[in-house]
Scaffold this motif. Structure first.
Motif, PDB file in Angstrom:
ATOM      1  N   ALA A 155       0.876  -1.270   0.059  1.00 56.51           N
ATOM      2  CA  ALA A 155       0.019   0.049  -0.030  1.00 56.51           C
ATOM      3  C   ALA A 155       1.016   1.131   0.044  1.00 56.51           C
ATOM      4  O   ALA A 155       0.610   2.243  -0.959  1.00 56.51           O
ATOM      5  CB  ALA A 155      -0.932  -0.051   1.180  1.00 56.51           C
ATOM      6  N   ALA A 156       1.898   1.378   0.789  1.00 53.80           N
ATOM      7  CA  ALA A 156       2.797   2.366   0.825  1.00 53.80           C
ATOM      8  C   ALA A 156       3.460   2.833  -0.320  1.00 53.80           C
ATOM      9  O   ALA A 156       3.632   3.668  -0.984  1.00 53.80           O
ATOM     10  CB  ALA A 156       3.710   2.366   1.995  1.00 53.80           C
ATOM     11  N   THR A 157       4.030   1.532  -1.010  1.00 62.25           N
ATOM     12  CA  THR A 157       4.665   1.743  -2.250  1.00 62.25           C
ATOM     13  C   THR A 157       3.773   2.192  -3.322  1.00 62.25           C
ATOM     14  O   THR A 157       4.356   2.971  -4.182  1.00 62.25           O
ATOM     15  CB  THR A 157       5.421   0.411  -2.524  1.00 62.25           C
ATOM     16  OG1 THR A 157       6.316  -0.061  -1.534  1.00 62.25           O
ATOM     17  CG2 THR A 157       6.427   0.488  -3.863  1.00 62.25           C
ATOM     18  N   SER A 158       2.626   1.636  -3.521  1.00 67.13           N
ATOM     19  CA  SER A 158       1.764   1.991  -4.464  1.00 67.13           C
ATOM     20  C   SER A 158       1.145   3.440  -4.484  1.00 67.13           C
ATOM     21  O   SER A 158       1.053   4.080  -5.445  1.00 67.13           O
ATOM     22  CB  SER A 158       0.402   1.238  -4.561  1.00 67.13           C
ATOM     23  OG  SER A 158       0.792  -0.440  -4.717  1.00 67.13           O
ATOM     24  N   GLN A 159       1.364   4.117  -3.044  1.00 68.95           N
ATOM     25  CA  GLN A 159       0.656   5.290  -3.050  1.00 68.95           C
ATOM     26  C   GLN A 159       1.889   6.267  -3.626  1.00 68.95           C
ATOM     27  O   GLN A 159       1.429   7.339  -4.076  1.00 68.95           O
ATOM     28  CB  GLN A 159       0.320   5.491  -1.446  1.00 68.95           C
ATOM     29  CG  GLN A 159      -0.245   6.826  -1.147  1.00 68.95           C
ATOM     30  CD  GLN A 159      -0.440   7.271   0.068  1.00 68.95           C
ATOM     31  OE1 GLN A 159       0.260   6.877   1.148  1.00 68.95           O
ATOM     32  NE2 GLN A 159      -1.622   7.931   0.470  1.00 68.95           N
ATOM     33  N   ILE A 160       3.284   5.990  -3.239  1.00 71.33           N
ATOM     34  CA  ILE A 160       4.456   6.591  -3.491  1.00 71.33           C
ATOM     35  C   ILE A 160       4.118   6.844  -5.245  1.00 71.33           C
ATOM     36  O   ILE A 160       4.740   7.805  -5.598  1.00 71.33           O
ATOM     37  CB  ILE A 160       5.520   6.175  -3.117  1.00 71.33           C
ATOM     38  CG1 ILE A 160       5.739   6.287  -1.646  1.00 71.33           C
ATOM     39  CG2 ILE A 160       6.825   6.716  -3.779  1.00 71.33           C
ATOM     40  CD1 ILE A 160       6.940   5.435  -0.950  1.00 71.33           C
ATOM     41  N   VAL A 178       1.777  10.152   3.418  1.00 69.73           N
ATOM     42  CA  VAL A 178       1.764   8.608   4.571  1.00 69.73           C
ATOM     43  C   VAL A 178       2.722   7.915   3.788  1.00 69.73           C
ATOM     44  O   VAL A 178       3.738   7.061   4.519  1.00 69.73           O
ATOM     45  CB  VAL A 178       0.506   8.244   4.592  1.00 69.73           C
ATOM     46  CG1 VAL A 178       0.741   6.882   5.248  1.00 69.73           C
ATOM     47  CG2 VAL A 178      -0.406   9.153   5.315  1.00 69.73           C
ATOM     48  N   GLY A 179       2.650   7.150   2.440  1.00 70.96           N
ATOM     49  CA  GLY A 179       3.327   6.387   1.918  1.00 70.96           C
ATOM     50  C   GLY A 179       4.791   6.749   2.049  1.00 70.96           C
ATOM     51  O   GLY A 179       5.663   5.853   2.606  1.00 70.96           O
ATOM     52  N   PRO A 180       5.514   7.846   1.572  1.00 72.34           N
ATOM     53  CA  PRO A 180       7.086   7.889   1.689  1.00 72.34           C
ATOM     54  C   PRO A 180       7.205   8.549   3.194  1.00 72.34           C
ATOM     55  O   PRO A 180       8.477   7.848   3.695  1.00 72.34           O
ATOM     56  CB  PRO A 180       7.062   9.129   0.921  1.00 72.34           C
ATOM     57  CG  PRO A 180       5.743   9.810   0.611  1.00 72.34           C
ATOM     58  CD  PRO A 180       4.877   8.950   0.592  1.00 72.34           C
ATOM     59  N   ALA A 181       6.498   8.807   3.971  1.00 66.77           N
ATOM     60  CA  ALA A 181       6.717   9.091   5.465  1.00 66.77           C
ATOM     61  C   ALA A 181       6.815   7.580   6.219  1.00 66.77           C
ATOM     62  O   ALA A 181       7.750   7.586   7.171  1.00 66.77           O
ATOM     63  CB  ALA A 181       5.666   9.818   6.237  1.00 66.77           C
ATOM     64  N   LEU A 192      -8.901   4.670   0.874  1.00 62.90           N
ATOM     65  CA  LEU A 192      -9.070   6.266   0.744  1.00 62.90           C
ATOM     66  C   LEU A 192      -7.823   6.970  -0.044  1.00 62.90           C
ATOM     67  O   LEU A 192      -8.120   7.867  -0.750  1.00 62.90           O
ATOM     68  CB  LEU A 192      -9.172   6.751   2.225  1.00 62.90           C
ATOM     69  CG  LEU A 192     -10.477   6.440   2.778  1.00 62.90           C
ATOM     70  CD1 LEU A 192     -10.281   7.227   4.322  1.00 62.90           C
ATOM     71  CD2 LEU A 192     -11.886   6.927   2.389  1.00 62.90           C
ATOM     72  N   GLY A 193      -6.534   6.121   0.050  1.00 62.02           N
ATOM     73  CA  GLY A 193      -5.525   6.652  -0.477  1.00 62.02           C
ATOM     74  C   GLY A 193      -5.176   6.285  -2.012  1.00 62.02           C
ATOM     75  O   GLY A 193      -4.904   7.120  -2.936  1.00 62.02           O
ATOM     76  N   ILE A 194      -5.837   5.065  -2.253  1.00 60.89           N
ATOM     77  CA  ILE A 194      -5.614   4.722  -3.684  1.00 60.89           C
ATOM     78  C   ILE A 194      -7.053   4.129  -4.432  1.00 60.89           C
ATOM     79  O   ILE A 194      -7.326   4.368  -5.339  1.00 60.89           O
ATOM     80  CB  ILE A 194      -4.703   3.428  -3.739  1.00 60.89           C
ATOM     81  CG1 ILE A 194      -3.371   3.966  -3.232  1.00 60.89           C
ATOM     82  CG2 ILE A 194      -4.457   2.971  -5.432  1.00 60.89           C
ATOM     83  CD1 ILE A 194      -2.445   2.831  -2.763  1.00 60.89           C
TER      84      ILE A 194
END
Length: 571
Positions: free
Chosen positions: A111-116, A169-172, A324-326
């Motif tokens: 999820a974090a990588t996809s959001q980046i 959030v993803g990069p953080a 919500l993010g993707i």
């Protein structure tokens, strides 16, 4: 006569090494490219737009403007608010991943990588289609049900803050997870044995011990918040909510007057000075956090064990974040692309779903701006990588040059994308009579490449630092030229870091909006700028269809990145 093999011949070989000369030229060229926006920005800021004379007129006009205090206040509110949203979500995610036995830890990474990878303006566009007060699906549904006006207005500061913070959030997460992992898990186990709850251990032990990393992360993303254009441009400008990035954009894109590059440069110079101070503080704090991390050791696996209820609650929280993010923005883009006019889900709307938005106009646009986008996305990271490899190699072999490169890259990081676009537009106009590159893809490539040289350099430099310094010394002793050592030994050894740098710059290039907006014209567009302009003119279906095309291109690059960095190369 027998051939000499002594030290003299080795020195001669190194001096006559043509590839080493090329590497040095590339390193110097990169430094010059980084200096150009800085020098151009400062000079342009002192050149009056009205009188064309040097002075402080631009600064006086900006500081004396009625919008100055409002813009500064809005920017500060947006930056601080975005950080708050980011930390509220990123800290629990990093804690779940680094400290607990949460069963979906791998899903957090995905999820974090996809959001980046997903461009922020696409997320904003998805929410515009959902919450636009005039034709957003939620508001259309509410009007049908209640007969009243709009329920939610997406064009407001709270929504800009929430969505921009959510995107960070993803990069953080990638900043915080390593810091949380570096704390010894025995401390939490001891706290649990003394009756301290998991939440108390988080706030009383883990967060205080990782405070330098938290502060460093906050300062870094404070800089990102100030220079980000996507959400302020797409959600703020329609509501006349001005921040620094959109104020600069307005000075360069006014429909009523000629571009006021001097005013834009004055704002950019003052902004860059503040951001540079934040970057320097962030680097000092980061150095302290790195020192603390080496003392703390490594956390043992699952230092905090979650019960069944906590597992369920954490799973629900992760699902909400990913949706919500993707997920939600993507679904909104799909729904909007399949309908001729926006309307909420219903049997009637489902009957009108069609692929008309992907007709001849879509394919013509894709052939035009899509081709340009792919070309820039392939060409820019390749050139940037050549520059940064040369810079890193020269830095390691020439300490004085290395210090100069480090200083220039630090300063250039403080120059926002939108300011770089302004400076290169000014430069392109200035030299157009002699070098006609203004309004061409080549000036756009140079501007985007310059924007990300400093970012990529930090990655490649770290990759080269992992190499054994004695390796180059052994090669030099054996009479191997510097360039051969670089090509045959150093680059293969640092392959993973270099691949990461290439794909990272490619993804940043795909999502670059302010540079492409300011430097584009009728004949030169990218998918990012075309999507923004379609949305601004109210052509929602075309905007959504092209957004899905950009989603697909991002997915291809992301899949390639994951494949090349996780699997060894077959030999």
């Amino acid at each position: 006569m027998p051939q000499s093999t002594g030290p003299a011949s080795m020195i001669t070989a190194r001096r006559s090494d043509p590839l080493n000369t090329v590497v040095m030229v590339l390193a110097i060229t990169a430094v010059v490219l980084l200096l150009l926006p800085i020098a151009g920005l400062i000079l342009s800021s002192f050149l009056s737009d009205e009188t064309k004379t040097f002075g402080l007129a631009n600064y006086q006009s900006i500081i004396g403007s009625r919008k100055f205090a409002t813009v500064i206040a809005n920017t500060a509110v947006l930056a601080v608010g975005s950080l708050a949203v980011m930390f509220v979500i990123a800290i629990p995610l990093a804690w779940l991943y680094a400290r607990t036995n949460f069963r979906w830890r791998g899903a957090i990474l995905v999820a974090a990588t996809s959001q980046i990878a997903v461009p922020g303006f696409l997320v904003a566009l998805g929410y515009i289609f959902l919450l636009n007060p005039s034709n957003g699906l939620v508001n259309l549904w509410w009007q049908e049900v209640s007969g009243q006006g709009a329920l939610v207005n997406i064009y407001s500061m709270p929504w800009i803050i929430v969505l921009q913070g959510l995107t960070m959030v993803g990069p953080a997460f990638y900043f915080l997870a390593p810091a949380f992992s570096s704390v010894d898990g025995a401390m939490e186990e001891a706290a649990s044995a003394h009756g301290i709850s998991k939440s108390d251990a988080l706030f009383r032990i883990l967060l205080p011990m990782t405070a330098p990393a938290l502060i460093s992360t906050g300062l870094f993303f404070l800089v990102i918040s100030v220079e980000t254009f996507d959400y302020a441009g797409m959600l703020g400008m329609p509501a006349r909510i001005d921040v620094i990035a959109t104020w600069i954009y307005q000075y360069t894109q006014s429909a009523m007057t000629l571009p006021q590059y001097g005013h834009a440069s004055a704002i950019g110079t003052m902004t860059a000075a503040v951001l540079l101070a934040l970057i320097v503080v962030q680097m000092l704090v980061f150095k302290r956090s790195a020192d603390a991390g080496t003392i703390g050791g490594r956390a043992r696996v699952a230092s905090v064990r979650l019960g069944s209820k906590a597992q369920i609650a954490s799973t629900i929280g992760l699902a909400i974040y990913a949706f919500l993010g993707i997920g939600l923005p993507f679904l909104m883009l799909v729904w909007t692309a399949l309908l001729p006019v926006p309307q909420p889900p219903s049997l009637d709307a489902i009957s009108k779903l069609s692929l008309a938005g992907f007709g001849s106009q879509f394919w013509a646009e894709l052939a035009n701006v899509g081709t340009t986008t792919v070309f820039i996305t392939l060409f820019v990271p390749t050139c940037v990588l050549l520059f940064t490899i040369s810079m890193s190699w020269v830095s390691g072999r020439m300490p004085a040059m290395g210090r100069t490169i480090d200083l220039v890259t630090i300063v250039s990081l403080a120059v926002p994308s939108i300011v770089i676009a302004v400076v290169f537009n000014i430069g392109g106009l200035t030299v157009h009579r002699y070098v006609p590159i203004f309004g061409t893809v080549w000036l756009l490539v140079i501007a985007i490449g310059t924007r990300y040289v400093a970012t990529a350099h930090r990655i490649t430099e770290n990759a080269f630092r992992q190499l054994n310094p004695e390796m180059a010394e052994y090669a030099r002793t054996a009479g191997i030229t510097s360039s051969r050592t670089l090509v045959s030994i150093a680059i293969p050894a640092a392959r993973t870091g270099l691949v990461f740098a290439w794909f990272w710059v490619a993804l940043l290039t795909l999502r670059e909006l302010p540079i492409t907006l300011i430097m584009s014209n009728y004949d030169l567009q990218t998918l990012a700028s075309r999507i923004f302009l379609y949305n601004s003119s109210g052509q929602t279906q075309q905007s959504a269809a092209l957004s899905l095309a950009l989603f697909a291109i991002v997915a291809v690059f992301l899949a390639g990145f994951l494949y090349l960095t996780r699997r060894p190369v077959a030999r």
